[in-house]
Design an enzyme around this catalytic site. Sequence first.
Site, PDB file in Angstrom:
ATOM      1  CE  LYS A 123      -2.123  -0.961   4.397  1.00 46.20           C
ATOM      2  NZ  LYS A 123      -1.264  -2.751   4.249  1.00 46.20           N
ATOM      3  NE  ARG A 151      -4.065  -0.793  10.332  1.00 44.70           N
ATOM      4  CZ  ARG A 151      -3.067  -0.540   9.933  1.00 44.70           C
ATOM      5  NH1 ARG A 151      -3.027   0.950   8.917  1.00 44.70           N
ATOM      6  NH2 ARG A 151      -1.611  -1.118   8.910  1.00 44.70           N
ATOM      7  NE  ARG A 191       7.767  -2.960   6.302  1.00 46.44           N
ATOM      8  CZ  ARG A 191       6.155  -3.367   6.198  1.00 46.44           C
ATOM      9  NH1 ARG A 191       5.329  -1.975   5.377  1.00 46.44           N
ATOM     10  NH2 ARG A 191       5.447  -3.445   7.360  1.00 46.44           N
ATOM     11  NE  ARG A 198       6.458  -0.681  10.335  1.00 46.10           N
ATOM     12  CZ  ARG A 198       5.715  -0.671   9.798  1.00 46.10           C
ATOM     13  NH1 ARG A 198       5.590  -0.193   8.280  1.00 46.10           N
ATOM     14  NH2 ARG A 198       4.733  -1.657   9.768  1.00 46.10           N
ATOM     15  NE  ARG A 201       1.502  -4.890  11.347  1.00 48.51           N
ATOM     16  CZ  ARG A 201       2.934  -4.418  10.897  1.00 48.51           C
ATOM     17  NH1 ARG A 201       4.345  -5.596  11.013  1.00 48.51           N
ATOM     18  NH2 ARG A 201       2.508  -3.650   9.990  1.00 48.51           N
TER      19      ARG A 201
HETATM   20  P1  ADP Z   1       1.809  -1.580   7.282  1.00 48.53           P
HETATM   21  O1  ADP Z   1       2.068  -0.712   6.245  1.00 48.53           O
HETATM   22  O2  ADP Z   1       2.513  -2.473   7.373  1.00 48.53           O
HETATM   23  O3  ADP Z   1      -0.286  -2.100   7.176  1.00 48.53           O
HETATM   24  P2  ADP Z   1       0.851   0.698   8.931  1.00 48.53           P
HETATM   25  O4  ADP Z   1       2.591   1.595   9.015  1.00 48.53           O
HETATM   26  O5  ADP Z   1       0.290   0.713   8.784  1.00 48.53           O
HETATM   27  O6  ADP Z   1       1.490  -0.950   9.365  1.00 48.53           O
HETATM   28  O7  ADP Z   1       1.002   0.965  10.844  1.00 48.53           O
HETATM   29  C1  ADP Z   1       1.635   0.325  11.659  1.00 48.53           C
HETATM   30  C2  ADP Z   1       0.894   0.503  13.000  1.00 48.53           C
HETATM   31  O8  ADP Z   1       0.537   1.473  13.805  1.00 48.53           O
HETATM   32  C3  ADP Z   1      -0.111  -0.652  13.297  1.00 48.53           C
HETATM   33  O9  ADP Z   1       0.385  -2.224  13.763  1.00 48.53           O
HETATM   34  C4  ADP Z   1      -1.011  -0.077  13.852  1.00 48.53           C
HETATM   35  O10 ADP Z   1      -0.226  -0.025  15.458  1.00 48.53           O
HETATM   36  C5  ADP Z   1      -0.351   1.231  14.206  1.00 48.53           C
HETATM   37  N1  ADP Z   1      -1.397   2.014  12.455  1.00 48.53           N
HETATM   38  C6  ADP Z   1      -1.597   2.941  11.240  1.00 48.53           C
HETATM   39  N2  ADP Z   1      -2.631   2.990  11.110  1.00 48.53           N
HETATM   40  C7  ADP Z   1      -4.124   2.722  11.990  1.00 48.53           C
HETATM   41  C8  ADP Z   1      -5.043   3.339  12.091  1.00 48.53           C
HETATM   42  N3  ADP Z   1      -5.711   3.526  10.742  1.00 48.53           N
HETATM   43  N4  ADP Z   1      -5.861   2.944  13.121  1.00 48.53           N
HETATM   44  C9  ADP Z   1      -4.830   2.514  14.007  1.00 48.53           C
HETATM   45  N5  ADP Z   1      -3.805   1.279  14.556  1.00 48.53           N
HETATM   46  C10 ADP Z   1      -3.076   2.032  13.253  1.00 48.53           C
HETATM   47  P1  ADP Z   2       2.046  -1.663   3.312  1.00 47.51           P
HETATM   48  O1  ADP Z   2       2.061  -0.560   2.518  1.00 47.51           O
HETATM   49  O2  ADP Z   2       0.898  -2.800   2.740  1.00 47.51           O
HETATM   50  O3  ADP Z   2       2.731  -2.420   4.500  1.00 47.51           O
HETATM   51  P2  ADP Z   2       4.383  -1.371   1.911  1.00 47.51           P
HETATM   52  O4  ADP Z   2       4.111  -1.061   0.839  1.00 47.51           O
HETATM   53  O5  ADP Z   2       5.752  -0.935   2.593  1.00 47.51           O
HETATM   54  O6  ADP Z   2       3.878  -2.343   2.359  1.00 47.51           O
HETATM   55  O7  ADP Z   2       5.410  -2.924   1.085  1.00 47.51           O
HETATM   56  C1  ADP Z   2       5.808  -4.313   2.142  1.00 47.51           C
HETATM   57  C2  ADP Z   2       7.912  -5.113   1.477  1.00 47.51           C
HETATM   58  O8  ADP Z   2       7.392  -5.240   0.640  1.00 47.51           O
HETATM   59  C3  ADP Z   2       8.303  -3.417   1.544  1.00 47.51           C
HETATM   60  O9  ADP Z   2       9.300  -4.010   1.607  1.00 47.51           O
HETATM   61  C4  ADP Z   2       8.419  -3.124  -0.303  1.00 47.51           C
HETATM   62  O10 ADP Z   2       9.167  -2.749  -1.260  1.00 47.51           O
HETATM   63  C5  ADP Z   2       7.720  -4.470  -0.622  1.00 47.51           C
HETATM   64  N1  ADP Z   2       7.057  -4.484  -1.515  1.00 47.51           N
HETATM   65  C6  ADP Z   2       5.834  -3.900  -2.053  1.00 47.51           C
HETATM   66  N2  ADP Z   2       5.633  -3.654  -3.391  1.00 47.51           N
HETATM   67  C7  ADP Z   2       6.055  -5.082  -3.618  1.00 47.51           C
HETATM   68  C8  ADP Z   2       5.996  -5.456  -4.818  1.00 47.51           C
HETATM   69  N3  ADP Z   2       4.742  -5.466  -6.022  1.00 47.51           N
HETATM   70  N4  ADP Z   2       6.729  -6.365  -5.253  1.00 47.51           N
HETATM   71  C9  ADP Z   2       8.148  -6.657  -4.157  1.00 47.51           C
HETATM   72  N5  ADP Z   2       7.935  -6.325  -3.522  1.00 47.51           N
HETATM   73  C10 ADP Z   2       6.784  -5.260  -2.687  1.00 47.51           C
END
Ligand code: ADP
Ligand code: ADP
Length: 217
Positions: A15, A90, A129, A162, A173
């Site tokens: 995302k 979320r 990541r 992270r 998660r």
């Molecule tokens: P990812 O990109 O791996 O999905 P995020 O960076 O979006 O993770 O979120 C990391 C953490 O921040 C989540 O596990 C949660 O603890 C918190 N968080 C982020 N967005 C939200 C949300 N919309 N509601 C509640 N907690 C959130």
């Molecule tokens: P999210 O925000 O949904 O948690 P991220 O954009 O942070 O996801 O992506 C998670 C990990 O996967 C990062 O290390 C990113 O570089 C990698 N990644 C994202 N999209 C792709 C893809 N299409 N193919 C392979 N790796 C990817």
Amino acid sequence: MPNYYVFLGPPGAGKGTQAKIVADTLQLSHVSSGDIFRANLSNQTELGKLAQGYMNRGELVPDDLTISMIRDRLQKPDCGKGAILDGFPRTPAQAEALDIMLRENAGEVVFVPLISVPNNLILERMTGRWSCRAAGHVYHSKYNPPKQAGVCDLDGSELYQREDDKLETVQKRLDVYEKQTAPLIAYYSAQGKLVEIDGSLEITQVTASLLQALAGK
Ligand code: ADP
Ligand code: ADP
């Protein structure tokens, strides 16, 4: 009317990666709830201190804190013409609060791409990541490596793994996503806004599908 796009999908689906590229391409603001929480955490603000425990355990930060943080962010002038939301909403309560706050400014969520990726790929993505300290730019050790290991290509800041990308926390998660966030699929689907995008393809291919889907909206 300002248009808002919600990028939905499990943690690690891509995302953030896609939201950044699409926002740059379409000149829209990118609002990442996770990035805002992490900035608060590293600055040790009150919000950061309140959110820290939940984030480290892989749980969601409570809705009231999250909703008021996003309300503040969406009131900034750069979001007035619309934005891409990544990581918010979320929960159903967050989605309903978002609809109300956007309506106050005559805006609405117009399109919700659901970036789908099977769980085995998610684990590999999250454990590989690397994120940048300065602005949350994201890399992957295998799929999207930086030019120089440990250094962000875009701003030269340090890359780190992270705390919540450890295997045990990733599993938690994913459970939280299934229980608390997956109900949003039905919520947006019922409004005719949801389109599923295959997130298992290469980054450039996923971007192409997203831009094509958005162009039709
Ligand atoms: P990812 O990109 O791996 O999905 P995020 O960076 O979006 O993770 O979120 C990391 C953490 O921040 C989540 O596990 C949660 O603890 C918190 N968080 C982020 N967005 C939200 C949300 N919309 N509601 C509640 N907690 C959130
Ligand atoms: P999210 O925000 O949904 O948690 P991220 O954009 O942070 O996801 O992506 C998670 C990990 O996967 C990062 O290390 C990113 O570089 C990698 N990644 C994202 N999209 C792709 C893809 N299409 N193919 C392979 N790796 C990817």
